[in-house]
Each structure stands twice: as structure tokens, then as C-alpha cells.
Design a protein around this motif. Structure first.
Motif, PDB file in Angstrom:
ATOM      1  N   TYR A  28       0.830  -1.208   0.000  1.00  0.00           N
ATOM      2  CA  TYR A  28       0.000   0.000   0.000  1.00  0.00           C
ATOM      3  C   TYR A  28       0.863   1.256   0.000  1.00  0.00           C
ATOM      4  O   TYR A  28       0.617   2.205   0.757  1.00  0.00           O
ATOM      5  N   SER A  72      -6.592  -0.588  -3.148  1.00  0.00           N
ATOM      6  CA  SER A  72      -6.665   0.788  -2.658  1.00  0.00           C
ATOM      7  C   SER A  72      -5.996   1.712  -3.672  1.00  0.00           C
ATOM      8  O   SER A  72      -5.299   1.242  -4.581  1.00  0.00           O
ATOM      9  N   LYS A 114     -13.919  -5.810  -3.409  1.00  0.00           N
ATOM     10  CA  LYS A 114     -13.072  -5.366  -2.299  1.00  0.00           C
ATOM     11  C   LYS A 114     -12.042  -4.330  -2.759  1.00  0.00           C
ATOM     12  O   LYS A 114     -11.059  -4.067  -2.057  1.00  0.00           O
ATOM     13  N   THR A 117     -10.659   0.629  -1.492  1.00  0.00           N
ATOM     14  CA  THR A 117     -10.767   0.743  -0.042  1.00  0.00           C
ATOM     15  C   THR A 117      -9.570   1.513   0.513  1.00  0.00           C
ATOM     16  O   THR A 117      -8.551   1.658  -0.151  1.00  0.00           O
ATOM     17  N   TYR A 118      -9.717   1.981   1.727  1.00  0.00           N
ATOM     18  CA  TYR A 118      -8.606   2.671   2.376  1.00  0.00           C
ATOM     19  C   TYR A 118      -7.521   1.665   2.755  1.00  0.00           C
ATOM     20  O   TYR A 118      -7.813   0.534   3.150  1.00  0.00           O
ATOM     21  N   TRP A 119      -6.268   2.086   2.641  1.00  0.00           N
ATOM     22  CA  TRP A 119      -5.152   1.224   3.012  1.00  0.00           C
ATOM     23  C   TRP A 119      -5.093   1.115   4.535  1.00  0.00           C
ATOM     24  O   TRP A 119      -5.567   1.995   5.268  1.00  0.00           O
ATOM     25  N   PRO A 120      -4.513   0.027   5.063  1.00  0.00           N
ATOM     26  CA  PRO A 120      -4.617  -0.267   6.499  1.00  0.00           C
ATOM     27  C   PRO A 120      -4.102   0.827   7.418  1.00  0.00           C
ATOM     28  O   PRO A 120      -4.644   1.028   8.502  1.00  0.00           O
ATOM     29  N   PHE A 121      -3.041   1.550   7.034  1.00  0.00           N
ATOM     30  CA  PHE A 121      -2.474   2.555   7.932  1.00  0.00           C
ATOM     31  C   PHE A 121      -2.915   3.970   7.566  1.00  0.00           C
ATOM     32  O   PHE A 121      -2.246   4.958   7.882  1.00  0.00           O
ATOM     33  N   SER A 122      -4.075   4.078   6.919  1.00  0.00           N
ATOM     34  CA  SER A 122      -4.616   5.391   6.552  1.00  0.00           C
ATOM     35  C   SER A 122      -5.361   6.044   7.714  1.00  0.00           C
ATOM     36  O   SER A 122      -5.628   7.248   7.689  1.00  0.00           O
ATOM     37  N   ARG A 125     -11.388   3.388   7.361  1.00  0.00           N
ATOM     38  CA  ARG A 125     -11.807   2.062   6.951  1.00  0.00           C
ATOM     39  C   ARG A 125     -12.961   2.162   5.969  1.00  0.00           C
ATOM     40  O   ARG A 125     -13.726   3.108   5.981  1.00  0.00           O
TER      41      ARG A 125
END
Length: 366
Positions: A28, A72, A114, A117-122, A125
Motif C-alpha cells: 500500500y 486501494s 473489495k 478501499t482505504y489502506w490499512p495505515f490510513s 476504513r
């Protein structure tokens, strides 16, 4: 005794020095402002560290086959020439600096419902709105994934277009110097969405019974196999279980793997889960190796196993007992990019070190 993990493996004309490999791990980290989906220095460092660390095969993160297929806005792609050039720089680096004659492959993917989507460390969610760089997603139908935006149901023309995109991406991957290609058919992304009866409720040729639900995956396998050299091995990642009632189970995955092998897949990378949010996964060390073992035994195809295999002893056991032909390492490799050098030492195998690091070769303990 000789180590099973550190024995060579041949896949078509590709010889892997050993059976300890790097699993695809999304970073990401592409910057949309400087190049949508283009891998850069972070990816070079990330993947190059595993080459110096002794991995025999390094798979990149999922590379989207078209812009709408990215998980993402910060995900990598391989659908234009700028992206391919970025990957070519990385394949050349891995080939030049791999301590164990490292080979590198890319994972071709489409996220389907899917995506965007927002990346995990953004810090956020869910689905990214158009105002924040998001886009409309697609899938086999209009069922949304757990709180994400509802996708548009793909038409027959849309499906044909995605198949063509996988083929075009494969051509770019070959030209960029990759040694092998993996097709991502797992973790609730587009191909898995078509496979799973929990998601695919189509009544046309791309849905219905198991044969119809698997049709897209096999069509993509055919399209990719037809444009890459016959000498290049082709891998397929699958989710062997949906871990939910009424979903894909091990028996269905054996049938898919068997069909995929008949269509030219050389190794099935066996993972699980990701289709639905209500999955119940009994995660633990080696919790997926049983799937790889059954597919290897019943489908007669080579398999790789992945998932909470963190120690050299676990990896050695999986290969030595015939549960899999190779072991994909993920989180353990992030913690220790030289995992393979340490594993070789612990298992009594001499693995080459990068000459710059030879002064650190352990003599008594790692």
C-alpha cells in the motif's frame, strides 16, 4: 541429514535453489500523485532485502491488472508501461543481488468488490469515495462486502475485458523480467468472488453450479498460459476454504486445483478465507498445511503452503512430510528479512551469503 526445505525444485524450466519462498504481501505504498500504481524505491528495498536474505523465490504484492482492480489507491499495478518499467528495475535488482540465485514472480490480481478501499495505515476504513480518489467497484453481483460500497454486477463484456486485462498484464510481466507469474484467485478478491457460492448468485454461464463459478478462474488461467512462454511456470493462489457454512470447502478446492493443473497451472499456492466477514478461522501454527497436503495428494499438483509458519523447523516439517512442495513466508520475513539464511544455519545447510555480508556468517550460533 539433508534438509528437505533446502532441496532444489524444478518448475518447467525454472530451477529454484530451495523451497523457502516469499509470500505476496501488499505494501500500500504507491504514490498516486507521482505515478498511479508504480512501484518505487520502497518496493525495491522491501523485495531486495529478501533477495539478500537468501529467499529462493520472491513473489511481489498483488499487481492489479487494471485501475479498477486495485485494492486501494495506493496499490501497485501492471497495466501500463510506467508500472512495468518500475517492476523491471526491481526484477533486475533481485536477479543481480539474490544471495541464493533468487527468482522473482508477480501476482496478477483484481480486487473486485473489495477494491477502492482505504489502506490499512490510513486511519480510515471502508470504501474510498470518489472525492478522495476512489472509484466504482465491480463483482459477480451487487452483494457488498461488510460495510463496503455495493459493486456493479459485471456484464459478459466486462468479464471478457477482465480476462483480456489479465493476459495483457502477463505479457508486461514477461517483458519486465519476471521468472514466474501467480494468478490471485483467493482472499475474497474477484476470482474468488466468482468461485464462492456465498457471493456468486449469477444464473448465466459465469455462475450457477461449481463448474460455472470456477469458469472465470480457469478462463484467466487459459488466457495467461496462452501468452507466456511454455517454459515459464504458472502459479495459482486459492482460498481452500471460506470457513463459513455453505461456502467453498476442501473437496471443492481439490476439484478446482485439479482442473487448474489440467489448464496449465504448475503449482497451487494454498491459502484460505477472505470471502465473507462472518468467516470463523481457527488460526494457529500450520492451520492451512492440511489443505495443501490434501490438494497435493488428491489433485496430483504441486502445492505451496502459507500461514503462521514462522520457524525453520515448521517449514522443514511441512516439506519433509510431503504436505507441500514449498513454504511461503510472510510476516516472519517482515520481522527478519534474512529468515532463509538463519533457517539454513539452523537446519545444517550451507546457503550462499551476499559477499558484502560474509563477515557475519555464524560459526556456532546465529
Amino acid at each position: 541429514m539433508a534438509s528437505a526445505l533446502f532441496s532444489p525444485l524444478e518448475l518447467r524450466s525454472l530451477t529454484l535453489r530451495h523451497r523457502g519462498w516469499v509470500s505476496p504481501m501488499c505494501q500500500y505504498s504507491c504514490d498516486p500523485e507521482t505515478g498511479e500504481g508504480v512501484p518505487h524505491d520502497w518496493h525495491l528495498m522491501h523485495l531486495g532485502s529478501f533477495a539478500a536474505g537468501g529467499a529462493a523465490l520472491i513473489l511481489t504484492e498483488a499487481a492489479a491488472v487494471n485501475a479498477a482492480g486495485r485494492i486501494s489507491p495506493r496499490d501497485a499495478g501492471i497495466y501500463n508501461d510506467e508500472q512495468a518499467a518500475g517492476w523491471e528495475r526491481i526484477t533486475a535488482f533481485v536477479h543481480r543481488h539474490g544471495a541464493a540465485d533468487a527468482k522473482v514472480g508477480t501476482q496478477l490480481a483484481h480486487a473486485g468488490r473489495k477494491a477502492s478501499t482505504y489502506w490499512p495505515f490510513s486511519g480510515k476504513r471502508g470504501s474510498v469515495p470518489a472525492s478522495d480518489g476512489g472509484w466504482e467497484t465491480v463483482g459477480p453481483g451487487t452483494k457488498a462486502f461488510d460495510g463496503y460500497a455495493a459493486p456493479g454486477a459485471m456484464t459478459a463484456a466486462d468479464i471478457d475485458g477482465v480476462i483480456a486485462d489479465f493476459a495483457a498484464a502477463a505479457v508486461r510481466a514477461v517483458d519486465a523480467g519476471f521468472d514466474t507469474i501467480e494468478i490471485h484467485g483467493a482472499h475474497g478478491y474477484l476470482l474468488h468472488q466468482f468461485q464462492s457460492p456465498l457471493i456468486n448468485d449469477r444464473t448465466d454461464a459465469w455462475g450457477g453450479d461449481e463448474s460455472g463459478r470456477n469458469r472465470l478462474t480457469l478462463a484467466v488461467v487459459d488466457a495467461v498460459r496462452n501468452v507466456i512462454p511454455d517454459s515459464m511456470p504458472l502459479l495459482l493462489r486459492i482460498s481452500a476454504s471460506d470457513w463459513a457454512e455453505g461456502g467453498i470447502d476442501a473437496a471443492a478446492s481439490v476439484r478446482l486445483a485439479s482442473a487448474a493443473a489440467e489448464h496449465g497451472v504448475d503449482l497451487v499456492d494454498v491459502s484460505s478465507g477472505g470471502a465473507v466477514a462472518h468467516q470463523q478461522i481457527p488460526a494457529g501454527p500450520g492451520y492451512q498445511t492440511g489443505f495443501a497436503a490434501r490438494i497435493r495428494r488428491e489433485a496430483g499438483v504441486r502445492t505451496g503452503t502459507v500461514g503462521l509458519l514462522t520457524s525453520p523447523g515448521q517449514a522443514e516439517h511441512a516439506v519433509a512430510t510431503g504436505q507441500a512442495d514449498g513454504v511461503f513466508i510472510a510476516r516472519a520475513a517482515l520481522r527478519d528479512p534474512h529468515w532463509w539464511l538463519r533457517a539454513a544455519f539452523e537446519l545444517g545447510h550451507e546457503l550462499p551469503w551476499a559477499p558484502q555480508y560474509e563477515r557475519a556468517i555464524p560459526r556456532h550460533s546465529f
